[in-house]
Design a protein around this motif. Structure first.
Motif, PDB file in Angstrom:
ATOM      1  N   HIS A   1       0.153   4.231   1.039  1.00 49.64           N
ATOM      2  CA  HIS A   1      -0.258   4.890   2.345  1.00 49.64           C
ATOM      3  C   HIS A   1       1.005   4.499   3.497  1.00 49.64           C
ATOM      4  CE1 HIS A   1      -2.843   5.567   6.107  1.00 49.64           C
ATOM      5  NE2 HIS A   1      -2.461   6.699   5.654  1.00 49.64           N
ATOM      6  N   LEU A   2       0.700   3.458   4.118  1.00 48.15           N
ATOM      7  CA  LEU A   2       1.875   3.112   5.012  1.00 48.15           C
ATOM      8  C   LEU A   2       2.356   1.914   4.726  1.00 48.15           C
ATOM      9  CD1 LEU A   2       0.136   4.928   8.004  1.00 48.15           C
ATOM     10  CD2 LEU A   2       1.951   5.792   7.142  1.00 48.15           C
ATOM     11  N   GLY A   3       2.240   1.334   3.894  1.00 46.62           N
ATOM     12  CA  GLY A   3       3.091   0.113   3.475  1.00 46.62           C
ATOM     13  C   GLY A   3       2.563  -1.150   4.029  1.00 46.62           C
ATOM     14  N   CYS A   4       1.360  -1.399   4.118  1.00 47.40           N
ATOM     15  CA  CYS A   4       0.920  -2.698   4.524  1.00 47.40           C
ATOM     16  C   CYS A   4       0.611  -3.609   3.230  1.00 47.40           C
ATOM     17  CB  CYS A   4      -0.588  -2.662   5.075  1.00 47.40           C
ATOM     18  SG  CYS A   4      -0.514  -1.964   6.620  1.00 47.40           S
TER      19      CYS A   4
ATOM     20  N   CYS B   1      -5.189  -2.553   6.235  1.00 46.72           N
ATOM     21  CA  CYS B   1      -4.842  -1.539   7.358  1.00 46.72           C
ATOM     22  C   CYS B   1      -5.891  -0.399   7.769  1.00 46.72           C
ATOM     23  CB  CYS B   1      -3.408  -1.097   7.412  1.00 46.72           C
ATOM     24  SG  CYS B   1      -2.330  -2.511   7.646  1.00 46.72           S
ATOM     25  N   HIS B   2      -5.995   0.369   6.472  1.00 46.19           N
ATOM     26  CA  HIS B   2      -7.017   1.550   6.789  1.00 46.19           C
ATOM     27  C   HIS B   2      -7.876   1.588   5.305  1.00 46.19           C
ATOM     28  CE1 HIS B   2      -3.043   2.331   8.247  1.00 46.19           C
ATOM     29  NE2 HIS B   2      -3.778   2.405   9.503  1.00 46.19           N
ATOM     30  N   GLY B   3      -7.892   0.626   4.589  1.00 43.51           N
ATOM     31  CA  GLY B   3      -9.043   0.610   3.437  1.00 43.51           C
ATOM     32  C   GLY B   3      -8.498   1.251   2.261  1.00 43.51           C
ATOM     33  N   SER B   4      -7.339   1.634   1.878  1.00 52.00           N
ATOM     34  CA  SER B   4      -7.105   2.159   0.540  1.00 52.00           C
ATOM     35  C   SER B   4      -7.398   1.004  -0.489  1.00 52.00           C
ATOM     36  CB  SER B   4      -5.648   2.645   0.434  1.00 52.00           C
ATOM     37  OG  SER B   4      -5.484   3.729   1.235  1.00 52.00           O
TER      38      SER B   4
ATOM     39  N   CYS C   1      -6.366  -2.599   0.786  1.00 53.97           N
ATOM     40  CA  CYS C   1      -5.514  -2.556   1.976  1.00 53.97           C
ATOM     41  C   CYS C   1      -6.350  -2.838   3.337  1.00 53.97           C
ATOM     42  CB  CYS C   1      -4.779  -1.191   2.141  1.00 53.97           C
ATOM     43  SG  CYS C   1      -3.754  -1.206   3.464  1.00 53.97           S
TER      44      CYS C   1
ATOM     45  N   CYS D   1       0.682  -1.168  -0.038  1.00 51.59           N
ATOM     46  CA  CYS D   1       0.000  -0.160   0.070  1.00 51.59           C
ATOM     47  C   CYS D   1       0.965   1.177   0.076  1.00 51.59           C
ATOM     48  CB  CYS D   1      -0.564  -0.135   1.215  1.00 51.59           C
ATOM     49  SG  CYS D   1      -2.026   1.294   1.434  1.00 51.59           S
TER      50      CYS D   1
ATOM     51  N   PRO E   1      -6.963   6.352   2.272  1.00 52.57           N
ATOM     52  CA  PRO E   1      -6.199   7.491   2.282  1.00 52.57           C
ATOM     53  C   PRO E   1      -4.689   7.604   1.374  1.00 52.57           C
ATOM     54  CG  PRO E   1      -5.907   6.061   3.966  1.00 52.57           C
ATOM     55  CD  PRO E   1      -7.020   5.468   3.416  1.00 52.57           C
TER      56      PRO E   1
HETATM   57 FE1  FES Z   1      -2.893   0.920   3.427  1.00 48.45          FE
HETATM   58 FE2  FES Z   1      -2.825   2.607   5.338  1.00 48.45          FE
HETATM   59  S1  FES Z   1      -1.257   1.304   5.005  1.00 48.45           S
HETATM   60  S2  FES Z   1      -4.310   2.183   3.880  1.00 48.45           S
END
Ligand code: FES
Length: 498
Positions: A456-459, A474-477, A472, A454, A489
């Protein structure tokens, strides 16, 4: 897979941002949150500019059930137990005020959006759940909510019990939102479509909000982009995830449908309402919820909804189907207000927990009052910078566990499948030359390869076998199989392998 609400023909087409401009308030996102905020501000003579990455109302606002209600699941007992009676009463009053505000806007601006007054119900077919409903009725009565316990409803199923709220409603969110746009534009507000924000900087007292080519300079910033696209200093990624739900609009082939809007008490949740489509009244069923990016087989998500409809109307036939993402907060209360104590004049509206119609209106009223320096009695209960301990332990545990797994453990698991194992229409993570690659093979046998991490923050991303997207956990991207970012996000797309 098109939302019925997006059939709305009375569409406004707007240009993208073509020059650097200055404004008083820059709003990111042209869903109902951004538009309602711009509506209130522009009515008060404030110069507003909205930047929308796609088309107006093209995301959650046009994929909702569009119930206009203060009945947000079995929430009032939970609120009394976790925050006290005064807080629960204020939450109810805020959402009832939102219903009145929406009706007032519809009347004042003469908006034809099929608003219909309805009773709202949370029901159960399970005898073991009845006490929960009775407890909710008792909690509601303690804070003077006009409600009652009933055992008969118009929905054609045998229920064991339900809580009834009077004077709630439903409407067509796209028709409503489009008319808000017209009012904003007539008040000299500016709305730019296909103008994706890629950077936000603070310079002296101003925000510099950049799209890929131009900059909007603004004194105030409102982040109404569904999931906030700024990670710091707000840190919303630590306190919110996304949930996906599915919707089917069905022709029941019957003359008479029910009155009222409905949802059941427990997972799997099913939500029902009717929709007037011109010549017909159709049945809208929403549910099959799951945490976005969770590792489940999603291919029967719509069938589960159709099965529920066919229990009531055997010949029902699906005419439209769609899915949507909602931001879920860990304490079940939206985040509305100042974005962070460390970023003056920036505001946020997010985390509506699937009840975005009233929340977006009251959120818009709170934010516009804050900018206009008008006291708002509900500012405190939705405060986005709150740091109280979260009592919804189940959600906290779920989020920490899944985020932890996605960030760390999965990175070291080596996938066993090979490129040749992937069939047409399938997506998988495989290993190519020692690297994990996300591969989708389309119907024409072409493969599309991305790095499934991802932006966003790498998940590590999961394949969504229904929407054909990389999601994703983690936060749904969410990302198209070709790598483009489609849900915040994340702002950037995925690394594509040629
Ligand atoms: Fe994927 Fe935050 S790491 S949406």
């Amino acid at each position: 897979m098109k939302s019925y609400w997006n059939e709305e023909e009375n569409y406004i087409s707007l240009e993208s941002l073509k020059e650097d401009i200055e404004t008083e308030v820059c709003i990111i996102g042209a869903g109902l949150s951004g538009l309602s905020t711009a509506y209130y501000l522009s009515k008060n003579g404030v110069k507003v500019t909205i930047l929308e990455k796609d088309k107006i109302l093209s995301h959650t606002s046009s994929h909702t059930t569009a119930k206009v209600t203060s009945q947000h699941g079995l929430i009032y007992k939970y609120l009394i137990d976790s925050k006290g009676e005064e807080f629960a009463k204020a939450y109810y009053d805020a959402n009832e005020e939102a219903i009145r505000n929406i009706k007032e806007i519809i009347e004042k601006e003469n908006i034809a959006c099929d608003f219909k007054s309805q009773k709202a119900y949370i029901y159960t077919e399970d005898a073991d759940e009845v006490q929960k409903i009775k407890d909710e009725v008792e909690a509601c009565k303690r804070i003077n909510i006009d409600c009652e316990f009933v055992t008969n409803v118009d929905l054609p199923i045998n229920i064991q019990g339900a809580i009834e709220f009077k004077n709630q409603g439903m409407f067509n969110p796209k028709k409503y939102g489009i008319e808000l746009c017209r009012v904003i534009l007539s008040n000299k507000g500016q709305i730019y479509e296909e103008s994706k924000v890629i950077d936000i900087k603070k310079e002296n007292e101003n925000f510099l909000v950049s799209t890929d080519r131009h900059i909007v300079t603004a004194k105030y910033l409102v982040i109404a982009s569904h999931y906030p696209i700024l990670n710091t200093p707000g840190y919303y990624f630590l306190k919110m995830y996304q949930s996906t739900s599915y919707a089917v609009l069905m022709d029941t082939k019957t003359e008479k449908l029910f009155e009222g809007i409905y949802i059941n008490t427990k997972d799997p949740f099913y939500s029902f309402r009717t929709v007037e489509t011109g010549d017909k009244k159709m049945l809208l069923v929403v549910g099959s919820d799951h945490k976005t990016g969770s590792d489940t087989n999603l291919s029967d998500s719509y069938e589960k909804l159709e099965k529920q409809a066919k229990r009531m109307y055997q010949n029902a036939e699906t005419k439209y189907s769609w899915h949507t993402e909602d931001c879920i907060t860990l304490d079940k209360i939206p985040y509305i207000g100042a974005f962070s104590k460390f970023m003056k004049n920036a505001y946020v509206l997010t985390g509506y927990n699937k009840w975005g119609i009233t929340s977006s209106n009251i959120g818009a009223k709170i934010i516009s009052d804050m900018i206009l320096d008008i006291p708002n009695e509900y500012e405190e209960i939705f405060k986005a910078t709150r740091v109280e301990p979260i009592k919804n332990i189940k959600e906290v545990e779920n989020m920490i566990k899944q985020t932890g797994e996605s960030l760390i453990i999965d990175k070291f698991k080596l996938p066993e499948e090979k490129l040749a194992d992937i069939k047409c229409g399938e997506g998988k993570i495989i290993e190519i030359e020692g690297k994990k690659i996300g591969v989708y093979r389309d119907a024409d046998n072409n493969t599309h390869k991305v790095i499934p991490v991802c932006s966003h923050l790498g998940c590590e991303l999961k394949w969504n076998n229904l929407a054909k997207t990389w999601d994703c956990p983690c936060h749904g991207s969410r990302f198209k199989y070709t790598g483009e970012s489609i849900e915040t996000p994340s702002i950037e797309g995925l690394e594509v392998i040629e």
